[in-house]
Write a protein that holds these residues in place. Structure first.
Motif, PDB file in Angstrom:
ATOM      1  N   ALA A  48      25.769 -35.743  43.784  1.00 14.51           N
ATOM      2  CA  ALA A  48      25.065 -34.952  45.057  1.00 14.51           C
ATOM      3  C   ALA A  48      26.676 -34.665  45.798  1.00 14.51           C
ATOM      4  O   ALA A  48      26.594 -33.370  46.421  1.00 14.51           O
ATOM      5  N   ARG A  49      27.185 -35.412  45.862  1.00 13.40           N
ATOM      6  CA  ARG A  49      28.842 -34.605  46.886  1.00 13.40           C
ATOM      7  C   ARG A  49      29.225 -33.667  46.344  1.00 13.40           C
ATOM      8  O   ARG A  49      29.788 -32.727  46.768  1.00 13.40           O
ATOM      9  N   GLN A  50      28.882 -33.595  45.283  1.00 11.50           N
ATOM     10  CA  GLN A  50      29.161 -31.857  43.928  1.00 11.50           C
ATOM     11  C   GLN A  50      28.274 -31.409  44.218  1.00 11.50           C
ATOM     12  O   GLN A  50      28.706 -30.205  43.171  1.00 11.50           O
ATOM     13  N   GLY A  51      27.093 -31.100  45.143  1.00  9.43           N
ATOM     14  CA  GLY A  51      26.864 -30.486  45.014  1.00  9.43           C
ATOM     15  C   GLY A  51      25.103 -30.317  43.910  1.00  9.43           C
ATOM     16  O   GLY A  51      24.598 -28.568  43.685  1.00  9.43           O
ATOM     17  N   LYS A  52      25.679 -30.651  43.224  1.00 14.94           N
ATOM     18  CA  LYS A  52      24.334 -31.067  41.950  1.00 14.94           C
ATOM     19  C   LYS A  52      22.501 -31.460  42.474  1.00 14.94           C
ATOM     20  O   LYS A  52      22.874 -32.069  43.580  1.00 14.94           O
ATOM     21  N   LYS A  53      21.566 -31.231  41.994  1.00 12.00           N
ATOM     22  CA  LYS A  53      20.082 -31.510  42.853  1.00 12.00           C
ATOM     23  C   LYS A  53      19.787 -32.038  41.902  1.00 12.00           C
ATOM     24  O   LYS A  53      19.502 -32.408  40.867  1.00 12.00           O
ATOM     25  N   VAL A  54      20.070 -33.607  42.492  1.00 12.33           N
ATOM     26  CA  VAL A  54      20.118 -34.728  41.748  1.00 12.33           C
ATOM     27  C   VAL A  54      18.056 -35.406  42.236  1.00 12.33           C
ATOM     28  O   VAL A  54      18.021 -35.383  43.600  1.00 12.33           O
ATOM     29  N   MET A  55      17.086 -36.084  41.037  1.00 11.05           N
ATOM     30  CA  MET A  55      16.674 -36.673  42.056  1.00 11.05           C
ATOM     31  C   MET A  55      16.547 -38.174  40.768  1.00 11.05           C
ATOM     32  O   MET A  55      17.083 -38.685  39.697  1.00 11.05           O
ATOM     33  N   VAL A  56      15.739 -39.069  41.401  1.00 12.22           N
ATOM     34  CA  VAL A  56      15.865 -40.908  41.151  1.00 12.22           C
ATOM     35  C   VAL A  56      14.628 -41.049  40.937  1.00 12.22           C
ATOM     36  O   VAL A  56      13.418 -40.658  42.205  1.00 12.22           O
ATOM     37  N   LEU A  57      14.177 -40.966  39.577  1.00 13.48           N
ATOM     38  CA  LEU A  57      12.635 -42.193  39.315  1.00 13.48           C
ATOM     39  C   LEU A  57      12.932 -43.248  39.063  1.00 13.48           C
ATOM     40  O   LEU A  57      13.863 -44.042  38.370  1.00 13.48           O
TER      41      LEU A  57
END
Length: 295
Positions: A48-57
């Protein structure tokens, strides 16, 4: 369910699993206590710090802990979704650095014994999401339950977290054996966690390689050696993740490096042939659930 609803869900799932859009990584381990959730959340925050949209399930449906580790208050979780009380988007909460988290429910026995149809329904619930996701990280339960198998089959990459303990290595081997022999998963990425040195991590990997090469037809790759680091314990007490609380600590640096590496892993041009393909068929053709799991 109307044809339009089925089409909408299928479209939503394609957005999630489309190779050009979403990287799906399952983080698993043969036993509890190997630091699996910390690895998952460290990867999420680093990406996320690199600008990625991240989801954790949080797919540990018996002993959910992702929300607790982050000190988040949740009103709804996967239990409510499966009970039809809300949609997946209603259970989603935001964590540090904008990561999206779908919390599991803890201490509910029925959630650990879902049928194949319920497994499929859980994956299908992603079809209602309109979020654009670069990376989906699935924090599975420990062991070899049906849920662990389902999500490991759905992922493009399976990370197996192992510690230098006989039971951890034995249980990791059992998981790899089950996934490879019965479910067609042939590639595994190994994280040697809580090791005292890089050499210890290599030796741990060598022990696992010794038995897998002898008895299984799989490819295993050592992708990270994460050092034993007291900053991890200190960050847990603060209900923060080590890459966030102590970004220059040895463990945080190793996990951040793993996140960078994971973002370079190629995504298959076609669905993996496992759960992604299975759910597509379920939504489009309404085929019997059990048949697609090879049972």
């Amino acid at each position: 369910m109307t044809d339009n609803n089925i089409h909408d869900q299928a479209s939503g799932l394609r957005r999630l699993t489309q190779p050009t859009l979403t990287k799906v990584i399952s983080v698993t381990g043969g036993k509890g206590g190997v630091g699996k959730s910390n690895v998952t959340l460290s990867l999420a925050i680093s990406m996320a710090r690199q600008g990625k949209k991240v989801m954790v399930l949080d797919a540990d449906l018996g002993l959910a802990n992702v929300d607790i580790m982050l000190g988040l208050r949740v009103k709804r979780n996967l239990g409510h979704v499966l009970a039809g009380e809300c949609e997946l988007k209603d259970a989603m909460v935001e964590g540090p650095h904008g990561i999206k988290i779908i919390p599991a429910t803890s201490g509910t026995q029925s959630m650990t014994e879902l049928s194949h149809a319920q497994h499929a329904g859980l994956i299908r619930a992603f079809g209602s999401l309109e979020e654009e996701i670069d990376v989906l990280l699935i924090d599975t339960a420990a062991g070899i339950s049906d849920m662990v198998v389902s999500f490991s089959r759905a992922a493009q990459d399976v990370l197996v977290v192992v510690c230098d303990e006989p039971t951890s290595i034995t249980d990791a081997y059992a998981l790899i054996k089950l996934l490879s022999r019965e479910h067609g998963v042939q590639r595994f990425k190994i994280v040697a966690n809580m090791v005292r040195s890089y050499r210890e991590g290599r030796e741990l990997f060598a022990k696992l390689t010794l038995v897998t090469e002898r008895f299984l037809n799989v490819s295993i790759e050592l992708v990270a050696c994460v050092p034993l680091d007291d900053k991890v314990r200190q960050s847990v007490k603060k209900q923060r993740i080590v890459v966030d609380a102590y970004p220059r600590s040895p463990a945080a640096l190793a996990l951040s490096s793993l996140a960078n590496k994971a973002l370079t892993w190629p995504i298959p041009k076609t669905p993996s042939g496992h759960l992604e393909f299975f759910v597509e068929r379920l939504l489009n053709k309404r085929e019997p659930v059990g048949e697609s799991f090879g049972e």
